[in-house]
Design a protein around this motif. Sequence first.
Motif, short mmCIF file in Angstrom:
data_model
loop_
_atom_site.label_atom_id
_atom_site.label_comp_id
_atom_site.label_asym_id
_atom_site.label_seq_id
_atom_site.Cartn_x
_atom_site.Cartn_y
_atom_site.Cartn_z
N GLY A 1 52.32 32.50 22.30
CA GLY A 1 52.22 32.03 23.70
C GLY A 1 50.32 31.24 24.11
O GLY A 1 49.78 32.03 23.04
N LYS A 2 50.51 30.74 25.41
CA LYS A 2 49.43 30.51 25.78
C LYS A 2 48.61 31.94 26.91
O LYS A 2 50.24 32.43 27.80
CB LYS A 2 49.66 30.13 26.93
CG LYS A 2 48.47 29.07 27.67
CD LYS A 2 48.42 28.42 28.98
CE LYS A 2 47.61 28.08 29.84
NZ LYS A 2 48.06 26.79 30.84
N TYR A 3 47.58 32.34 26.92
CA TYR A 3 47.29 33.24 27.36
C TYR A 3 46.81 33.43 29.14
O TYR A 3 46.36 32.65 29.34
CB TYR A 3 45.59 34.00 27.26
CG TYR A 3 44.89 34.63 28.00
CD1 TYR A 3 45.65 36.06 27.82
CD2 TYR A 3 44.27 34.72 28.70
CE1 TYR A 3 44.84 37.37 28.93
CE2 TYR A 3 43.19 36.03 29.32
CZ TYR A 3 43.48 36.91 29.37
OH TYR A 3 42.88 37.73 30.62
N LEU A 4 47.77 34.20 30.05
CA LEU A 4 47.93 33.94 31.71
C LEU A 4 47.13 34.90 32.24
O LEU A 4 47.39 35.28 33.85
CB LEU A 4 48.79 33.70 32.18
CG LEU A 4 50.14 32.60 31.69
CD1 LEU A 4 51.54 32.40 31.78
CD2 LEU A 4 48.88 30.73 31.97
N GLY A 5 46.56 35.49 31.70
CA GLY A 5 45.66 36.97 32.27
C GLY A 5 46.77 38.02 32.53
O GLY A 5 47.10 38.44 31.08
N TYR A 6 46.61 38.08 33.27
CA TYR A 6 47.43 39.89 33.94
C TYR A 6 47.99 39.72 35.06
O TYR A 6 48.22 39.13 35.82
CB TYR A 6 46.32 41.15 33.77
CG TYR A 6 45.84 40.99 35.34
CD1 TYR A 6 44.60 39.79 35.35
CD2 TYR A 6 46.13 41.39 36.45
CE1 TYR A 6 43.68 39.94 36.38
CE2 TYR A 6 45.11 41.86 37.79
CZ TYR A 6 44.46 40.54 37.69
OH TYR A 6 43.88 40.51 39.03
N PHE A 7 48.97 40.66 35.26
CA PHE A 7 50.02 40.94 36.49
C PHE A 7 49.72 42.21 37.52
O PHE A 7 48.87 43.09 36.65
CB PHE A 7 51.38 40.77 35.73
CG PHE A 7 51.66 42.15 34.76
CD1 PHE A 7 51.51 43.89 36.58
CD2 PHE A 7 51.87 42.64 33.81
CE1 PHE A 7 52.47 44.57 35.14
CE2 PHE A 7 52.44 43.59 33.68
CZ PHE A 7 52.14 44.74 34.24
N LYS A 8 49.52 42.30 38.13
CA LYS A 8 49.08 43.03 39.20
C LYS A 8 50.43 43.92 39.58
O LYS A 8 51.91 42.76 39.40
CB LYS A 8 48.71 42.70 40.67
CG LYS A 8 47.43 41.49 40.74
CD LYS A 8 46.72 41.66 42.02
CE LYS A 8 45.93 40.98 41.56
NZ LYS A 8 44.12 41.25 42.46
N TYR A 9 50.31 45.06 40.79
CA TYR A 9 50.93 46.21 40.30
C TYR A 9 52.33 45.80 42.02
O TYR A 9 52.76 46.48 42.33
CB TYR A 9 50.81 47.55 39.97
CG TYR A 9 51.12 48.07 39.09
CD1 TYR A 9 52.04 48.42 37.92
CD2 TYR A 9 49.93 47.68 37.42
CE1 TYR A 9 52.25 48.73 36.22
CE2 TYR A 9 49.89 47.55 36.37
CZ TYR A 9 51.27 48.33 36.00
OH TYR A 9 51.09 49.15 34.70
N TYR A 10 51.84 44.89 41.91
CA TYR A 10 52.49 44.56 43.52
C TYR A 10 52.36 42.64 43.45
O TYR A 10 51.28 42.42 43.47
CB TYR A 10 51.15 45.24 44.76
CG TYR A 10 49.93 44.17 44.87
CD1 TYR A 10 49.84 43.30 45.41
CD2 TYR A 10 48.56 45.00 43.87
CE1 TYR A 10 48.80 42.33 45.91
CE2 TYR A 10 47.67 43.70 44.08
CZ TYR A 10 47.73 43.40 44.85
OH TYR A 10 46.68 42.17 45.39
#
Lengths: 576, 414
Positions: free
Chosen positions: A254-263
């Motif tokens: 897939g396509k890289y979307l970075g990261y997710f935050k824990y909030y």
Amino acid sequence: MSSSAPSVFAHSPRRPGRLRTLAVFAIAAGSLAALLAENRTRAAAPRFYPDDPIQVDNDREFDASGAAPIEGSNVWDFVENTFFEKGDRSPIRALNVNTMDEVPDSSWFTNRIGRFDLSPAEVGRGPNTLDAVDIDGWPIVEGKSQGVTPGYRVVDPSGRRYQIKFDPPGNPEMGSGAEMIGAALYHAIGYNVVEGYIVEVDPDRIVIDPEATTVDLSGRKKRMTMEDVKLILRRAARGPNGKYRALASRYAEGKYLGYFKYYGTRADDPNDIFPHEHRRELRGNRVFAAWLNHDDSRALNSLDMLQGSEGRRFVRHYMFDFGSIMGSGSTMPQVPRGGNEYMLEWKPSLLTLVTLGFYVRPWITIDYPKVAKSIGRFESARFDPVRWKPEYPNPAFENMRADDAFWAARIVAKFSDEHIRAAVARAQYSEPGAAEYAAKTLSERRDKVLRAWLPGVNPIVSPALDEEGTFTFRNAVVDAGVAGKPTAYLVQWHHFDNTNGNGPGEAIGAEIRVSEPRAPAPVERLQGMDFAAVRVRTEHPEFPHWAAPVTIYFRRGADGWQAVGLERQDPRAVED
Amino acid sequence: MKPSTLRTFAIVVLACAHAASTAAAQTPQAPQTREEELRARREAKAQEVEKERQGRIERVLVSLENGRLFERLLNPPEGFYPLIGHVTPGSGLSLGAGYRQPRLFGERAVFQASAVGSPRKYFLIDARLLMPRLANEAAQAEFYALRSWWPEEAFFGLGPDSLRREHANFSLGNTVVGGSGAVRAGRLLMVGGRAEYLRPRSGQGRAKGIADVATLFPGEEIPGFGAPTDFGRFEAFADFNYREPLMNPRRGGRYYVSYALFDDLHLDRYGFRRLEVDLQQYVPFLNDRRVFAFHALLSASDAVAGQQVPFYLMRSLGGPDDLRGFRRHRFRDANLLLLQAEYRWEVFTAVDAALFVDAGQVAPRVSDFDLADLETDYGFGLRFGSVRGVFLRIEGAFGSRDGKHFILRFGHVF
């Protein structure tokens, strides 16, 4: 005058008054009708839907093609989580659990060992789809520009990318071993992790793609040369055979979307509706992170990838980078503070300062066994799961409640010593005693995790009601061998009306006291009912808070009674 | 109530009820399953999907980290870069520019050059060619040329009994061309040599309000002043270094010994030999969070027969790196002894604190050292940085006969 005047005077304005009264009545009647209509709608929303408890949260339904990559800042991640209280800190139940208080499968989590019996071999295989990879001859296409670990990126003959990361010279096998173990265990738990393979890089067989680029320390992109590779290898551990052991992480699809935050949620992802700080698998990750000493469990070590087919794209969320778990600190052994204290804590820091260092924080005195260089600093004797901390505060971890911890601890309980040994075997430690020590320490830490967090709530699980009217359940703490049998279970049956959205109704009969996790149901009274509820309290001298009831809801179906709801009264907040 | 009124009332009620039921019928169908309920919530969010936004500070930090601005400023691998710091202790805050080209001779050599100046008119121009990884990293070499101008160097007289009130200054210009080489004689041991041509020129001090050295001290107390000559310097050294971490050590030690000959190439009046022994030892405890750090430096200069050690090439004591309770260059002579001890404790990840004590002495001959009469000071300091190095230290030094001193300095003390 006075008698006639009022009649005339009164007559005239009385008409509008009557009209007004009429209008008020009419509006009131209309409102009543509207209210009734709305109530009819509301009454149509039952507490339990026919598909409860859902096993899958279909969070791939809406196309997320518009989601764009997010670049994160290490400094900001530290600052915003250290100096600000991010996310909602309401002590509410996790929002993404199903009615049985479990986490349904989603783009975040897939129930594996918690739901199924995995073999040690399955745990040991982890997320990998290949038995092994040999990267000799695969061209380097890019330098590794992020993170502290030296490495680069190669492509296999099919065009699939791999990131190659090397171990620090002073601690051969440490970082790559930690990565392999962490990926196996996190995968078995249920998280999405990328595939990883231990490889050996023969410096004489390194090939650089003519178009390969790297970013130098000044941030400038430039053509990658063999000198750049030599610079990387200079910071890598070289084996006695002249080769460099490394971890080859296979790029996720897939396509890289970075990261997710824990909030919060991703604003560009329509499927992301539960605030991350209230997702159970992110709250409960505190338990897993403590077990594995994954103190680098922060937002920037997550990964979002856009996957799926055209028009049906969705975001899959990965746990990423396990190079700093257990005794590894990626490029050096884990610092003694790791897992014991945030990077910045005012009180102990000031105490240490003003006492000229005579105030000794407890973790400073931990004696880390010097077993092997590949192990780094890892121990179990002083490990305190409840006091364990990541590098800096994590909003989801901060929100973890006793029921979140219980959910996670039940999954940890499913890992046998054999499972752990299988995961450790992936690390391919060559130093004598290293694998044995790692497995033993993980097992001991597992046991501490179970003792700390399984008894945090009234541990009633696996409820069932058969047609003969026998209500059975299990006690997760007793099953895990953490504590002995309770003195008694107190069982109280209730009516339950699924249409009004309220909790259990009128009690049915008297409370029943039993010593085993089995009790009779009032079969005759349940005749004709579609739903029933039962409250179970537990008496145990060591755990008085087990008196907080667990309420279980049963629905009668074609195949008999099915447990459709489970609610635990949270008896206490998890201690900091 | 009249029948007409009743009729009107009934009509209004029915109309309202009809409107309400119509409105209810037009509202979205209530979900019948959990899946429908969640779908409805996602559908609502799909109507509001927007680009993920980051705050301004976060965006700036992302840009700084990706652009590696800090590395560019502090330790750039290539190209031009600004320089902020000190030309030499006492020069004042200096600014300048540097240039680095790391790709010479097949990326085996690095050329770097810099020019730095301070408001007090100190300047340093430096160019060097570094070959840090020769013979499969078993050897290294360096060639360099530099030109410096230090117009206000402090001088208080020679010997251990110099007085603070006799503060004079002199200027020193110097040109150095040389090279050094070293080979690895073991994992931790380097041995090597150095050869330099020096062209030092001492002269009148330029500091306003401070006496010139020649007006305060007779010529025999400032050997070499105003006597221009050039030197050949030939040095051999051995360096055993097992400090960990290298730039902010918490354990291990470093033992450095050098022996140098300064040959007066023109006057044959100021030739001398110098032996230097520099020892550092770090004794950690409590998981390296507490460290006793020790430093001893002996510099012994012995004039060639019939010649003198020029005062401007003598080592000095005093300043933020040695005797911290004294002014820079407070003591100067042919021989120097410095003893330092620190107790360092980690406050948190980025800050260490330290209690320190310094002792030292200068003497015309090694036999003149009197260990019972060392100059001493003590103090407290904070060090900001990481395991990779100390970026900044703030210290207060007390207990010397010269009073209190506040120190703000980039880099570690030892």
